[in-house]
Design a protein around this motif. Structure first.
Motif, PDB file in Angstrom:
ATOM      1  N   ALA A   1      19.699 -12.776   7.315  1.00 43.68           N
ATOM      2  CA  ALA A   1      20.850 -12.792   7.809  1.00 43.68           C
ATOM      3  C   ALA A   1      21.526 -11.641   7.868  1.00 43.68           C
ATOM      4  N   GLU A   2      22.303 -11.132   8.880  1.00 44.67           N
ATOM      5  CA  GLU A   2      22.903  -9.890   9.004  1.00 44.67           C
ATOM      6  C   GLU A   2      24.303  -9.923   9.629  1.00 44.67           C
ATOM      7  N   GLY A   3      25.308  -9.256   8.872  1.00 48.42           N
ATOM      8  CA  GLY A   3      26.723  -9.386   9.502  1.00 48.42           C
ATOM      9  C   GLY A   3      27.163  -8.073   9.708  1.00 48.42           C
ATOM     10  N   LEU A   4      28.102  -7.638  10.542  1.00 50.63           N
ATOM     11  CA  LEU A   4      28.785  -6.292  10.930  1.00 50.63           C
ATOM     12  C   LEU A   4      30.275  -6.525  10.785  1.00 50.63           C
ATOM     13  N   HIS A   5      30.837  -7.916  11.023  1.00 54.21           N
ATOM     14  CA  HIS A   5      32.392  -8.044  11.002  1.00 54.21           C
ATOM     15  C   HIS A   5      33.196  -7.771   9.569  1.00 54.21           C
ATOM     16  N   ASP A   6      34.528  -7.653   9.712  1.00 59.03           N
ATOM     17  CA  ASP A   6      35.328  -7.265   8.507  1.00 59.03           C
ATOM     18  C   ASP A   6      34.981  -7.952   7.445  1.00 59.03           C
ATOM     19  N   THR A   7      34.918  -9.352   7.399  1.00 68.11           N
ATOM     20  CA  THR A   7      34.651 -10.300   6.395  1.00 68.11           C
ATOM     21  C   THR A   7      33.238 -10.293   6.055  1.00 68.11           C
ATOM     22  N   ALA A   8      32.099  -9.597   6.665  1.00 63.74           N
ATOM     23  CA  ALA A   8      30.667  -9.788   6.436  1.00 63.74           C
ATOM     24  C   ALA A   8      30.570 -10.136   5.027  1.00 63.74           C
ATOM     25  N   ALA A   9      30.884  -9.378   4.062  1.00 64.45           N
ATOM     26  CA  ALA A   9      30.402  -9.272   2.700  1.00 64.45           C
ATOM     27  C   ALA A   9      30.586 -10.583   1.990  1.00 64.45           C
ATOM     28  N   ALA A  10      31.503 -11.305   2.578  1.00 61.91           N
ATOM     29  CA  ALA A  10      31.797 -12.355   2.020  1.00 61.91           C
ATOM     30  C   ALA A  10      31.369 -13.693   2.507  1.00 61.91           C
ATOM     31  N   ASP A  11      31.042 -13.505   3.795  1.00 68.74           N
ATOM     32  CA  ASP A  11      30.674 -14.582   4.944  1.00 68.74           C
ATOM     33  C   ASP A  11      29.215 -14.762   4.360  1.00 68.74           C
ATOM     34  N   VAL A  12      28.584 -13.475   4.486  1.00 69.03           N
ATOM     35  CA  VAL A  12      27.029 -13.257   4.376  1.00 69.03           C
ATOM     36  C   VAL A  12      26.540 -13.803   3.023  1.00 69.03           C
ATOM     37  N   ALA A  13      27.346 -13.624   1.957  1.00 67.87           N
ATOM     38  CA  ALA A  13      27.077 -13.972   0.624  1.00 67.87           C
ATOM     39  C   ALA A  13      27.317 -15.450   0.718  1.00 67.87           C
ATOM     40  N   GLY A  14      28.214 -16.056   1.233  1.00 72.49           N
ATOM     41  CA  GLY A  14      28.384 -17.648   1.651  1.00 72.49           C
ATOM     42  C   GLY A  14      27.224 -18.038   2.253  1.00 72.49           C
ATOM     43  N   LEU A  15      26.774 -17.605   3.170  1.00 64.34           N
ATOM     44  CA  LEU A  15      25.408 -18.063   4.050  1.00 64.34           C
ATOM     45  C   LEU A  15      24.321 -17.827   3.080  1.00 64.34           C
ATOM     46  N   LEU A  16      24.093 -16.995   2.427  1.00 62.90           N
ATOM     47  CA  LEU A  16      22.960 -16.714   1.411  1.00 62.90           C
ATOM     48  C   LEU A  16      23.016 -17.648   0.335  1.00 62.90           C
ATOM     49  N   ASP A  17      24.122 -18.092  -0.066  1.00 58.91           N
ATOM     50  CA  ASP A  17      24.280 -19.358  -1.084  1.00 58.91           C
ATOM     51  C   ASP A  17      23.793 -20.722  -0.428  1.00 58.91           C
ATOM     52  N   THR A  18      24.250 -20.915   0.802  1.00 52.15           N
ATOM     53  CA  THR A  18      23.893 -22.077   1.646  1.00 52.15           C
ATOM     54  C   THR A  18      22.320 -22.072   1.846  1.00 52.15           C
ATOM     55  N   LEU A  19      21.875 -21.021   2.454  1.00 54.02           N
ATOM     56  CA  LEU A  19      20.361 -20.959   2.497  1.00 54.02           C
ATOM     57  C   LEU A  19      19.672 -21.387   1.460  1.00 54.02           C
ATOM     58  N   ARG A  20      19.808 -20.734   0.158  1.00 50.94           N
ATOM     59  CA  ARG A  20      19.135 -20.914  -1.068  1.00 50.94           C
ATOM     60  C   ARG A  20      19.281 -22.527  -1.564  1.00 50.94           C
ATOM     61  N   ALA A  21      20.407 -22.895  -1.185  1.00 51.19           N
ATOM     62  CA  ALA A  21      20.672 -24.498  -1.554  1.00 51.19           C
ATOM     63  C   ALA A  21      19.897 -25.116  -0.723  1.00 51.19           C
ATOM     64  N   GLU A  22      19.776 -24.936   0.433  1.00 52.81           N
ATOM     65  CA  GLU A  22      19.156 -25.932   1.574  1.00 52.81           C
ATOM     66  C   GLU A  22      17.702 -25.850   1.460  1.00 52.81           C
ATOM     67  N   VAL A  23      17.276 -24.639   1.442  1.00 52.39           N
ATOM     68  CA  VAL A  23      15.836 -24.500   1.190  1.00 52.39           C
ATOM     69  C   VAL A  23      15.316 -25.148   0.019  1.00 52.39           C
ATOM     70  N   ALA A  24      15.895 -24.937  -1.029  1.00 54.31           N
ATOM     71  CA  ALA A  24      15.209 -25.681  -2.561  1.00 54.31           C
ATOM     72  C   ALA A  24      15.609 -27.098  -2.297  1.00 54.31           C
ATOM     73  N   ALA A  25      16.667 -27.554  -1.622  1.00 54.07           N
ATOM     74  CA  ALA A  25      16.884 -28.914  -1.624  1.00 54.07           C
ATOM     75  C   ALA A  25      15.723 -29.760  -0.847  1.00 54.07           C
ATOM     76  N   HIS A  26      15.376 -29.113   0.300  1.00 49.55           N
ATOM     77  CA  HIS A  26      14.249 -29.745   1.023  1.00 49.55           C
ATOM     78  C   HIS A  26      12.937 -29.489   0.793  1.00 49.55           C
ATOM     79  N   TRP A  27      12.715 -28.352   0.458  1.00 49.00           N
ATOM     80  CA  TRP A  27      11.373 -27.881   0.058  1.00 49.00           C
ATOM     81  C   TRP A  27      11.024 -27.878  -1.477  1.00 49.00           C
ATOM     82  N   SER A  28      11.725 -27.800  -2.392  1.00 46.79           N
ATOM     83  CA  SER A  28      11.814 -27.713  -3.591  1.00 46.79           C
ATOM     84  C   SER A  28      11.117 -26.186  -3.815  1.00 46.79           C
ATOM     85  N   ALA A  29      11.228 -25.166  -2.880  1.00 42.95           N
ATOM     86  CA  ALA A  29      10.641 -23.961  -3.060  1.00 42.95           C
ATOM     87  C   ALA A  29      11.226 -23.034  -3.926  1.00 42.95           C
TER      88      ALA A  29
END
Length: 234
Positions: free
Chosen positions: A186-214
């Motif tokens: 995931a890639e962001g360029l906007h002013d709040t990208a640091a916080a937003d991409v970090a939040g997206l990253l946490d969401t991805l990790r949680a969703e992948v782990a929850a559905h695939w136990s990966a």
């Protein structure tokens, strides 16, 4: 494998922030419909206030595409294209549970998300300017050569896994029914990208782990930490 953005790309876009997730044990026999509904619902709520073109995330990518010589309304970043489709068609396409989930998360955050089959990538994967001799395989099986200077995802064999900075992902490394190991970017360029991409990253990790136990490895990449060494086993 190392995933990184080249020094020239980082120099041209110093505000770039990327989130990377590596997961194994991916399979297509998972139901993610409820989660897709939740994330697309978030996107619809944002679109209720105006079109995707007015979102700060989209505007940042439009500026980047313009700087690369691309017409922003002809070549849209992946998240803008998905948001536009959601707004016009009312839904997103269904391809594979992981891809569908990542597309829904992408529109919820208005941030481009690419999903690649790591077994189809040779050596390091670098987001860099094309030389013009790389090979890009379309979803239809055709072969193209990226334009010199175009930003691509290139591996050690000179294969382009995405053109125009994920505006077009390659069919070569797209997720399919037999895919078991993936790299999600995931890639962001906007002013709040640091916080937003970090939040997206946490969401991805949680969703992948929850559905695939990966098992999951991840990293947040910035100018200060521009590369990620993908573990051979996670």
């Amino acid at each position: 494998m190392r995933f990184q953005h080249s020094a020239p790309v980082r120099a041209a876009f110093p505000d770039l922030v990327a989130g990377v997730v590596v997961a194994t044990g991916i399979s297509p026999d998972v139901s993610v419909g409820a989660r897709i509904d939740e994330f697309t619902g978030r996107a619809r709520a944002r679109l209720a206030g105006g079109t995707e073109a007015g979102l700060p995330e989209t505007q940042a990518w439009r500026r980047a595409f313009a700087a690369l010589g691309l017409k922003p309304t002809q070549y849209r970043c992946a998240s803008e294209a998905l948001l536009r489709r959601l707004r016009i068609d009312g839904d997103l396409p269904r391809l594979h549970p992981l891809v569908d989930l990542c597309n829904a998360i992408s529109v919820a955050y208005a941030v481009p998300v690419a999903v690649l089959d790591t077994d189809r990538i040779s050596g390091d994967l670098t987001v860099r300017h094309a030389h013009g001799d790389e090979e890009y395989v379309t979803f239809g099986g055709g072969v193209e050569r990226p334009e010199p200077g175009e930003v691509i995802f290139a591996d050690a064999d000179g294969r382009a896994h995405a053109r125009r900075w994920t505006n077009r992902q390659s069919g070569w490394s797209a997720v399919h029914a037999e895919t078991s190991r993936v790299l999600i970017v995931a890639e962001g360029l906007h002013d709040t990208a640091a916080a937003d991409v970090a939040g997206l990253l946490d969401t991805l990790r949680a969703e992948v782990a929850a559905h695939w136990s990966a098992p999951v490895a991840h990293a947040l990449l910035t100018g200060a930490a521009p590369a990620f060494d993908v573990p051979s086993r996670v």
